[in-house]
Write an enzyme that holds these catalytic residues in place. Structure first.
Site, short mmCIF file in Angstrom:
data_model
loop_
_atom_site.label_atom_id
_atom_site.label_comp_id
_atom_site.label_asym_id
_atom_site.label_seq_id
_atom_site.Cartn_x
_atom_site.Cartn_y
_atom_site.Cartn_z
N ARG A 151 -8.17 2.13 -8.26
CA ARG A 151 -6.86 2.18 -7.61
C ARG A 151 -6.51 0.77 -7.13
O ARG A 151 -7.26 0.18 -6.35
CB ARG A 151 -6.91 3.16 -6.42
N HIS A 183 1.67 -1.45 -1.00
CA HIS A 183 0.58 -1.52 -0.03
C HIS A 183 0.91 -2.68 0.91
O HIS A 183 0.22 -3.70 0.96
CB HIS A 183 -0.76 -1.71 -0.75
N GLU A 224 -0.23 4.54 3.12
CA GLU A 224 -0.28 4.59 4.58
C GLU A 224 1.03 4.14 5.23
O GLU A 224 1.06 3.14 5.96
CB GLU A 224 -1.47 3.77 5.11
N ASN A 231 -6.32 9.19 2.94
CA ASN A 231 -7.17 8.06 3.33
C ASN A 231 -7.81 8.43 4.66
O ASN A 231 -7.09 8.76 5.61
CB ASN A 231 -6.35 6.78 3.51
N TYR A 257 -10.95 7.48 7.63
CA TYR A 257 -12.02 6.63 8.14
C TYR A 257 -12.72 7.22 9.36
O TYR A 257 -13.93 7.23 9.44
CB TYR A 257 -11.47 5.23 8.48
N GLU A 302 -8.83 6.65 -0.12
CA GLU A 302 -9.59 5.60 0.57
C GLU A 302 -10.60 6.24 1.51
O GLU A 302 -10.27 7.19 2.22
CB GLU A 302 -8.69 4.71 1.45
N GLU A 336 -9.12 -8.45 5.42
CA GLU A 336 -8.89 -7.22 6.19
C GLU A 336 -7.78 -7.47 7.22
O GLU A 336 -7.98 -7.44 8.42
CB GLU A 336 -10.21 -6.74 6.82
#
Ligand code: IFM
Length: 480
Positions: free
Chosen positions: A89, A133, A178, A307, A309, A384, A438
């Site tokens: 991706r 993105h 997102e 996604n 985390y 993700e 990041e």
């Protein structure tokens, strides 16, 4: 106990065995890996401007070079194939393809993605293309950005240009990544580009992202083969109340509306939740939702990308609204949660990754099961999931990351358990293929399964990359 079957024959009933067609992927995004920000007609995006503004990113780091994927994509694809990945991706950089956010596409920009896709296909790796993105062309931000209605129409036009060029060879399409981050970190707390801190603008941005998604999905449908899948990747939150106290339950519902309902409402159910509109009435009157928008946003999807985390733990503020925010996206005096100043975020107990995010695979299971119930029949992908650790090569140059292997094992086991319990999860994309930029944290947080030496840009697969590749090849989770 982890349900490892590495030393015993795998039976289809074993919880560690995945369906044969399950996709084993890795994910990246353009600004985080490509570099080459001034090549072949690309112009600045909001992330170029933001990262070049003093004080916005750790150490003033930028994506100017990133990990130079623009020039090294062939080697990166070869590495994915060597590892055994079956899907990849990536995102298209809007200002590389349509520099001003308007008008015709730049051929050189499209050609880069065509070469990348052809390379993937030649190696038997399924491409999944994300259109947005977070790298809005700066010219569109100068014209008002996502709080401005026209940006939604510009996005649909850009989506069509990319679909006309690549719709014949990419089957999996993701409109937005997102959008919560684009709206609430970009225009609310300001820790992401473009760095604005206006709660009303954040809500307007969320609406125009939803509208842009719907218009783009319709544009894609109009020009692409019917077999192609259209999805969106949401960082749907797993929101847990601190206690069963009604005030804490209400706080959790409020955050759930602002993190989930604001996107799932219009996209999956055809309306913003009434509770969201009521809770944000002091911030905005929602008059920018025009007649017809509801229909435009509620376009049938072929799949939903999740996604995940870490979960969020919240309570009512019980009088005080001060104290640090533990919502994990960087420091700001401004809240990313409009209309929820009286909600407190708490650190969830348990081990944490280098981002300070608590490791909790049950959150992923809960999320998948929630959308299995809320959107029955809609295939799901984990688009993700991954962890940052302070990885370093050993004296022999090898990079051992047992914590990441344990993280992946835990989360993939949660996915497998959800599949056993009836969820239609078709694939998993590890975040991320490579260590990369990041965002506000610069290069300080390493999410990659492949280590990147930022001096030489040399790539070294970490032990987690080998572990994941073994899972991809066998369809069975190896032991940890
Ligand atoms: O690096 C980001 C990615 O761009 C979007 N989702 C979360 C990742 C880790 O923070």
């Amino acid at each position: 106990m982890p349900d490892s079957v590495s030393s015993s024959p795998a039976s289809p009933a074993s919880p560690a065995v995945f369906p044969p067609a399950f996709l084993w992927g890795a994910a990246t995004s353009a600004y985080q890996i490509e570099g080459a920000v001034r090549e072949d007609g690309r112009t600045p995006s909001i992330w170029d401007t933001f990262s070049h503004t003093p004080g916005r990113t750790a150490g003033g780091e930028t994506g100017d070079i990133a990990v130079d994927h623009y020039h090294r994509y062939r080697d990166d694809v070869a590495l994915m194939a060597e590892l055994g990945l079956t899907a990849y991706r990536f995102s298209v950089s809007w200002p590389r393809v349509q520099p001003t956010g308007r008008g015709p596409a730049v051929q050189a920009g499209l050609d880069f993605y065509r070469r990348l896709v052809d390379e993937l296909l030649a190696h038997g790796i399924r491409p999944a293309l994300t259109l947005y993105h977070w790298d809005l062309p700066q010219e569109l931000e100068d014209a008002g950005g996502w709080p401005q209605r026209d940006t939604a129409f510009r996005f649909a036009e850009y989506a069509q240009l990319v679909a006309e060029a690549l719709g014949d060879r990419v089957e999996q399409w993701i409109t937005l990544n997102e959008p919560w981050c684009s709206a609430f970190l970009g225009y609310g707390s300001g820790v992401h580009a473009p760095g604005r801190t206006d709660p009303a603008a954040a809500l307007r941005a969320a609406h125009h992202l939803n509208l842009g998604h719907g218009l783009a999905a319709s544009a894609l449908r109009a020009v692409m083969p019917a077999r192609n899948e259209i999805a969106i990747s949401l960082n749907s939150a797993v929101v847990r109340p601190l206690s069963p106290d009604p005030a804490d339950l209400a706080a959790a519902r409020r955050i759930d509306d602002l993190a989930n309902g604001i996107f799932h409402g219009p996209l999956l159910h055809g309306a913003y939740p009434a509770s969201l509109l009521a809770a944000t009435a002091s911030v905005t009157d929602w008059s920018y939702v025009h007649d017809g928008d509801t229909r435009a946003m509620h376009v049938p999807l072929d799949a939903l990308g999740l996604n995940y985390y870490t979960p969020s733990l919240v309570s009512a503020a019980s009088g005080s609204t001060g104290g640090p925010r533990a919502d994990g996206h960087g420091a700001s005096d401004h809240s990313p949660w409009p209309g929820a100043d009286d909600v407190r975020f708490h650190q969830t107990p348990g081990e944490r990754t280098e981002m300070g995010w608590t490791i909790d695979p049950t959150g992923l299971y809960d999320l998948v099961m929630r959308y299995t119930r809320e959107a029955p029949g809609l295939p799901l992908y984990v688009t993700e999931n991954g962890a940052a650790y302070d990885d370093k090569p050993d004296p022999d140059g090898r990079v051992h990351d047992p914590e990441r292997i344990a993280y992946l094992h835990g989360h993939l086991s949660a996915v497998r358990r959800a599949i056993t319990d009836g969820a239609d999860v078709r694939g998993y994309y590890l975040w991320s293929l490579l260590d990369n930029f990041e965002w506000g944290h610069g290069y300080g947080k390493r999410f990659g399964a492949v280590y990147v030496d930022y001096g030489t840009l040399e790539r070294t697969p970490k032990s987690s990359a080998r572990w994941y590749g073994e899972a991809a090849r066998s369809g069975v989770l190896p032991g940890v």
